[in-house]
Scaffold this active site. Structure first.
Site, PDB file in Angstrom:
ATOM      1  N   GLU A  37       0.827  -1.213   0.000  1.00 55.63           N
ATOM      2  CA  GLU A  37       0.000   0.000   0.000  1.00 55.63           C
ATOM      3  C   GLU A  37       0.858   1.259   0.000  1.00 55.63           C
ATOM      4  O   GLU A  37       0.545   2.247  -0.652  1.00 55.63           O
ATOM      5  CB  GLU A  37      -0.955  -0.025   1.198  1.00 55.63           C
ATOM      6  N   GLU A  65      -3.821  -9.470   3.543  1.00 55.31           N
ATOM      7  CA  GLU A  65      -4.640  -9.163   4.717  1.00 55.31           C
ATOM      8  C   GLU A  65      -5.779 -10.159   4.918  1.00 55.31           C
ATOM      9  O   GLU A  65      -6.107 -10.516   6.050  1.00 55.31           O
ATOM     10  CB  GLU A  65      -5.217  -7.752   4.617  1.00 55.31           C
TER      11      GLU A  65
HETATM   12  N1  T1G Z   1       4.488  -7.883  11.515  1.00 52.59           N
HETATM   13  C1  T1G Z   1       5.282  -8.262  12.543  1.00 52.59           C
HETATM   14  N2  T1G Z   1       6.164  -9.283  12.486  1.00 52.59           N
HETATM   15  C2  T1G Z   1       6.234  -9.945  11.325  1.00 52.59           C
HETATM   16  C3  T1G Z   1       5.449  -9.623  10.195  1.00 52.59           C
HETATM   17  C4  T1G Z   1       4.548  -8.534  10.336  1.00 52.59           C
HETATM   18  N3  T1G Z   1       3.775  -8.141   9.322  1.00 52.59           N
HETATM   19  N4  T1G Z   1       5.759 -10.484   9.199  1.00 52.59           N
HETATM   20  C5  T1G Z   1       6.701 -11.304   9.681  1.00 52.59           C
HETATM   21  N5  T1G Z   1       6.999 -10.979  10.943  1.00 52.59           N
HETATM   22  C6  T1G Z   1       8.009 -11.630  11.792  1.00 52.59           C
HETATM   23  C7  T1G Z   1       7.669 -13.085  12.034  1.00 52.59           C
HETATM   24  O1  T1G Z   1       6.788 -13.182  13.151  1.00 52.59           O
HETATM   25  C8  T1G Z   1       9.050 -13.635  12.329  1.00 52.59           C
HETATM   26  O2  T1G Z   1       9.369 -13.201  13.654  1.00 52.59           O
HETATM   27  C9  T1G Z   1       9.956 -12.844  11.396  1.00 52.59           C
HETATM   28  O3  T1G Z   1       9.238 -11.653  11.073  1.00 52.59           O
HETATM   29  C10 T1G Z   1      10.275 -13.601  10.125  1.00 52.59           C
HETATM   30  O4  T1G Z   1       9.016 -13.948   9.545  1.00 52.59           O
HETATM   31  C11 T1G Z   1      -2.666  -1.818   6.913  1.00 52.59           C
HETATM   32  C12 T1G Z   1      -3.055  -3.983   8.324  1.00 52.59           C
HETATM   33  C13 T1G Z   1       7.123 -11.486   5.114  1.00 52.59           C
HETATM   34  C14 T1G Z   1       6.666 -13.511   3.701  1.00 52.59           C
HETATM   35  O5  T1G Z   1       0.545 -10.570   6.381  1.00 52.59           O
HETATM   36  O6  T1G Z   1       3.999 -13.364   5.158  1.00 52.59           O
HETATM   37  O7  T1G Z   1      -0.416  -4.835   6.412  1.00 52.59           O
HETATM   38  O8  T1G Z   1       9.568 -15.466  14.735  1.00 52.59           O
HETATM   39  O9  T1G Z   1       9.418 -16.427   9.758  1.00 52.59           O
HETATM   40  O10 T1G Z   1       9.210 -17.173   6.247  1.00 52.59           O
HETATM   41  O11 T1G Z   1      -3.398  -3.089   5.125  1.00 52.59           O
HETATM   42  O12 T1G Z   1       6.669 -13.185   7.389  1.00 52.59           O
HETATM   43  O13 T1G Z   1      11.604 -14.294  13.811  1.00 52.59           O
HETATM   44  O14 T1G Z   1      10.435 -13.400  15.876  1.00 52.59           O
HETATM   45  O15 T1G Z   1       7.489 -15.508   8.371  1.00 52.59           O
HETATM   46  O16 T1G Z   1      10.880 -15.383   5.422  1.00 52.59           O
HETATM   47  C15 T1G Z   1       0.143  -7.872   6.039  1.00 52.59           C
HETATM   48  C16 T1G Z   1       3.115 -11.449   7.001  1.00 52.59           C
HETATM   49  C17 T1G Z   1      -0.005  -7.457   7.465  1.00 52.59           C
HETATM   50  C18 T1G Z   1       2.838 -10.505   5.842  1.00 52.59           C
HETATM   51  C19 T1G Z   1       8.499 -13.499   5.413  1.00 52.59           C
HETATM   52  N6  T1G Z   1       1.408  -8.550   5.854  1.00 52.59           N
HETATM   53  N7  T1G Z   1       4.450 -11.987   6.920  1.00 52.59           N
HETATM   54  O17 T1G Z   1       8.415 -14.899   5.562  1.00 52.59           O
HETATM   55  O18 T1G Z   1       9.877 -15.182   7.612  1.00 52.59           O
HETATM   56  S1  T1G Z   1      -1.550  -6.686   7.727  1.00 52.59           S
HETATM   57  C20 T1G Z   1       1.487  -9.891   6.054  1.00 52.59           C
HETATM   58  C21 T1G Z   1       4.766 -12.949   6.010  1.00 52.59           C
HETATM   59  C22 T1G Z   1      -1.442  -5.174   6.938  1.00 52.59           C
HETATM   60  C23 T1G Z   1      -2.433  -3.077   6.126  1.00 52.59           C
HETATM   61  C24 T1G Z   1      -2.665  -4.311   6.936  1.00 52.59           C
HETATM   62  C25 T1G Z   1       6.155 -13.506   6.130  1.00 52.59           C
HETATM   63  C26 T1G Z   1       7.107 -12.973   5.063  1.00 52.59           C
HETATM   64  P1  T1G Z   1      10.314 -14.147  14.598  1.00 52.59           P
HETATM   65  P2  T1G Z   1       8.878 -15.365   8.860  1.00 52.59           P
HETATM   66  P3  T1G Z   1       9.643 -15.730   6.176  1.00 52.59           P
END
Ligand code: T1G
Length: 684
Positions: free
Chosen positions: A108, A128
């Protein structure tokens, strides 16, 4: 006063202000990142020497989304929509430089910029909906303005990752930059200097065929089943075709705000973090896995073939061994058919298809596995057969090679004990089809060495599986919970519920299929054979329901015999009066006066039964944490992810309610044992 460590730094590159976000591990758009971005845009606007802006990220990826850890806490200004609008309204052109996975709020931010360039292999998307929400910072309004309604509906409602070539084709990115991404972005920004910024929000949403959009929306609703967020994402995207940007953004934000506090969002966030917790196995942190280059598979039946395909897809060298040339040929054909189907379906290109088949070898002699780093046996589910094979493998395998059994419930400790290397033995319980199902139960034997377990987990990650570590017991976690779920449903049938009432109640709750429909699909004879096998060792005080045995005695094994719990005249499932009569006879025989079961009562009973067993599993140390149990049920047994899993959902219902239901259930089950200690503790 020492400067507050801000995750957003700025530097000049000529007339271009380069803004770099550095917020490990994934540059989540935390409050500090949002404030830093807003300040950077203000600085760029105030500085006459700055003519353009580039927003980039350090580390492994562009902003991967809002900081999920902030959810459920009071929002901190500036909120992401404000930052996105500040970027879009900037008087000077802003270019986003994307790499890694620019997802959710990250995408975004990119969409609110005036142009986007990406490194090769970058993924963009709006996941999301997988968290039970919808984009809340303009994604559903800006994406359709760039790519059209149909593509935006697909991307926003599926949450899938769009790779660079498709993103380029859809106009989501303007260029792919080889080599130095930031330098490429600065160069691109320079070409925009002096021109009016191309504001995404100011673009008109391209016209779309209403019929096509209706069809897409209907398909999303059908696929979503009970999950709300995908259809809400479609609703928000469609507003981009009728509302001016400001109203569209407000409507999107209202839907987002409504969903972010919903039970479904809480459940899906629970599953998101549970998946990351599952990788943290007690006693294995920091333990290096053994090298994994060549894997052997013994047995090329349905499971063995699926496993061999999964291994080849992960780039491993595979050797499949079958007992004789004929069985090997059948197995080879099975493996080839799966690879060929992937090619025909366009899931792989010809080169990859050829490479995968090329790295798979075939043999009829176990000595072909002498160099394997790990060997998986996937032969007939019989202890003696598996034990004999493991003895032979123990002789053939090199020192340090790991021997893995794919058994779905046999005693892994007893199997390990027949070898000279019990520390090198573990279970790798794949789910059929093994090249598709994401769940992998990694079974830790009493003697399994930490690095053996670490290697099993590393293999699971390499295969793209969700690896959950479980201990040795009958059925490990998944099948043990399945047995409890089935048993309670059959007891409810004897007490007065009809099989189709139970199936309907559970399918309405979001389960893919009810237990009786599933049994008819899988075949009643498998469980029948097992019941007969363990009959001698059964506790005579244990309540047994004879209906399934009587169906089997009548040759009603399910769909494959045209009749089981249901009748299947011309392939359509229907309630069979014959079965209703058998159930009535069994109730009479036991002197049971049938009572009604409302759908909610059925659901609570099933969840209570699984929660009680889940706590027994935790009390016995078979699973490390309750969320691991949820992951097994969600990823292997059709438990709806947007309900969070049995332990999560039982907690939401309330432990006291669950304990009371368990006490009723145990009393009906002969009152032979108390509720699980962990459940009593949770309810106190
Ligand atoms: N927020 C906080 N921590 C996150 C995170 C996030 N969005 N994404 C990953 N982490 C942490 C995860 O918990 C882990 O922590 C570390 O990063 C490595 O992640 C307004 C509201 C990016 C594809 O849904 O899909 O945006 O265990 O093990 O396999 O519209 O993480 O090491 O302490 O998964 O290489 C939308 C979620 C949010 C993406 C990487 N975004 N993340 O995968 O590593 S909602 C998502 C992923 C939003 C807006 C709305 C994956 C990754 P720790 P990982 P990975």
């Amino acid at each position: 006063v020492n400067a507050v460590e801000t995750p957003v730094v700025m530097r000049r590159d000529g007339a271009v202000l380069v803004v770099t976000i550095d917020n490990p591990p994934v540059n989540a758009a935390s409050a500090a990142v949002r404030a830093g971005l807003r300040d950077a845009i203000r600085a760029a606007e105030a500085d006459a020497e700055i003519r353009a802006v580039v927003i980039a990220c350090a580390g492994r990826t562009f902003v991967a989304g809002a900081d999920i850890r902030e959810f459920g806490k009071p929002p901190v200004s500036p909120l992401l929509p404000e930052v996105a609008s500040a970027i879009e309204d900037c008087a000077k052109p802003v270019v986003a430089a994307l790499h890694g996975t620019a997802l959710g709020g990250g995408f975004e931010i990119a969409l609110s910029a005036h142009a986007r360039v990406a490194a090769p292999g970058t993924g963009v998307g709006l996941p999301e909906v997988k968290l039970g929400i919808i984009p809340g910072a303009g994604g559903t309004q800006r994406l359709p303005r760039l790519a059209g309604l149909a593509a935006a509906i697909d991307i926003a409602s599926s949450g899938r990752v769009v790779k660079t070539d498709e993103a380029l084709r859809l106009g989501l990115i303007d260029a792919v930059v080889e080599g130095d991404l930031v330098a490429g972005a600065v160069a691109h920004a320079r070409t925009l200097i002096g021109g009016a910024p191309r504001r995404t929000g100011a673009l008109a949403t391209p016209a779309a065929d209403p019929g096509e959009i209706e069809k897409l929306a209907a398909a999303v609703a059908k696929k979503a089943r009970g999950q709300v967020s995908p259809t809400k994402a479609v609703e928000a995207v469609r507003l981009a075709a009728t509302l001016p940007l400001a109203e569209g953004l407000a409507a999107e934000r209202a839907i987002f705000a409504d969903l972010v506090v919903s039970d479904q969002a809480a459940a899906l966030r629970h599953v998101f973090f549970a998946e990351r917790e599952a990788a943290k196995v007690p006693g294995v942190e920091g333990v290096s896995p053994r090298p994994l280059a060549h894997v052997g598979v013994v047995g090329a039946g349905t499971m063995g073939a699926g496993i061999a395909v999964a291994l080849a897809e992960a780039g491993l060298e595979v050797t499949i061994v079958e007992r004789d040339a004929a069985a090997l040929e059948t197995g080879r054909a099975r493996v080839a058919a799966i690879h060929d189907r992937n090619l025909q379906a366009g899931r792989v290109d010809a080169g990859t298809h050829t490479a995968r088949r090329a790295r798979t070898a075939y043999a009829t002699d176990l000595s072909a596995l002498g160099a394997s780093d790990l060997i998986i046996e996937a032969v007939f589910e019989d202890f003696d057969v598996k034990a004999a094979l493991l003895r032979d493998l123990d002789r053939v395998a090199k020192p340090g090679a790991i021997l893995a059994t794919n058994t779905s419930y046999l005693d892994v400790d007893a199997l390990a004990a027949v070898t000279s290397r019990p520390a090198d033995v573990l279970g790798l319980h794949f789910f059929s089809p093994a090249n598709v199902m994401r769940l992998l139960e990694v079974v830790r034997g009493r003697a399994t060495a930490p690095d053996t377990l670490a290697t099993g987990l590393a293999l699971g990650k390499r295969l793209g599986k969700l690896a959950v570590t479980v201990g040795v017991c009958d059925g490990f976690v998944g099948n043990r919970m399945l047995a409890v779920w089935r048993r309670q449903c059959e007891i409810m049938v004897e007490e007065g519920a009809a099989p189709h009432e139970i199936d309907q109640a559970l399918e309405a709750h979001g389960f893919a299929m009810g237990p009786f429909a599933v049994q008819d699909l899988a075949g009643l004879d498998i469980a029948w054979a097992r019941r007969k096998r363990i009959a001698a060792t059964r506790d005579p005080a244990e309540r047994t329901v004879a209906v399934a045995d009587r169906l089997c005695e009548a040759g009603r094994f399910g769909q494959k015999t045209g009749a089981g719990w249901y009748a299947y005249a011309n392939g359509k499932r229907a309630v069979d009066p014959l079965v209703t009569a058998i159930i009535a006879e069994e109730r009479t025989r036991k002197g049971i006066a049938p009572r009604q079961f409302a759908p909610d009562a059925i659901v609570v009973r099933v969840i209570a039964a699984m929660a009680d067993e889940g706590f027994r599993i935790l009390d016995e140390g078979i699973a490390a944490r309750a969320s691991d149990i949820d992951l097994v049920k969600v990823n292997g047994y059709g438990y709806p992810a947007w309900r969070g899993g049995p332990m999560f959902e039982a907690g939401r219902i309330g432990w006291r309610t669950i304990l009371a239901e368990v006490e009723r259930m145990l009393a009906e089950d002969g009152g032979r044992r108390p509720p699980a200690a962990g459940l009593v503790a949770a309810a106190s």
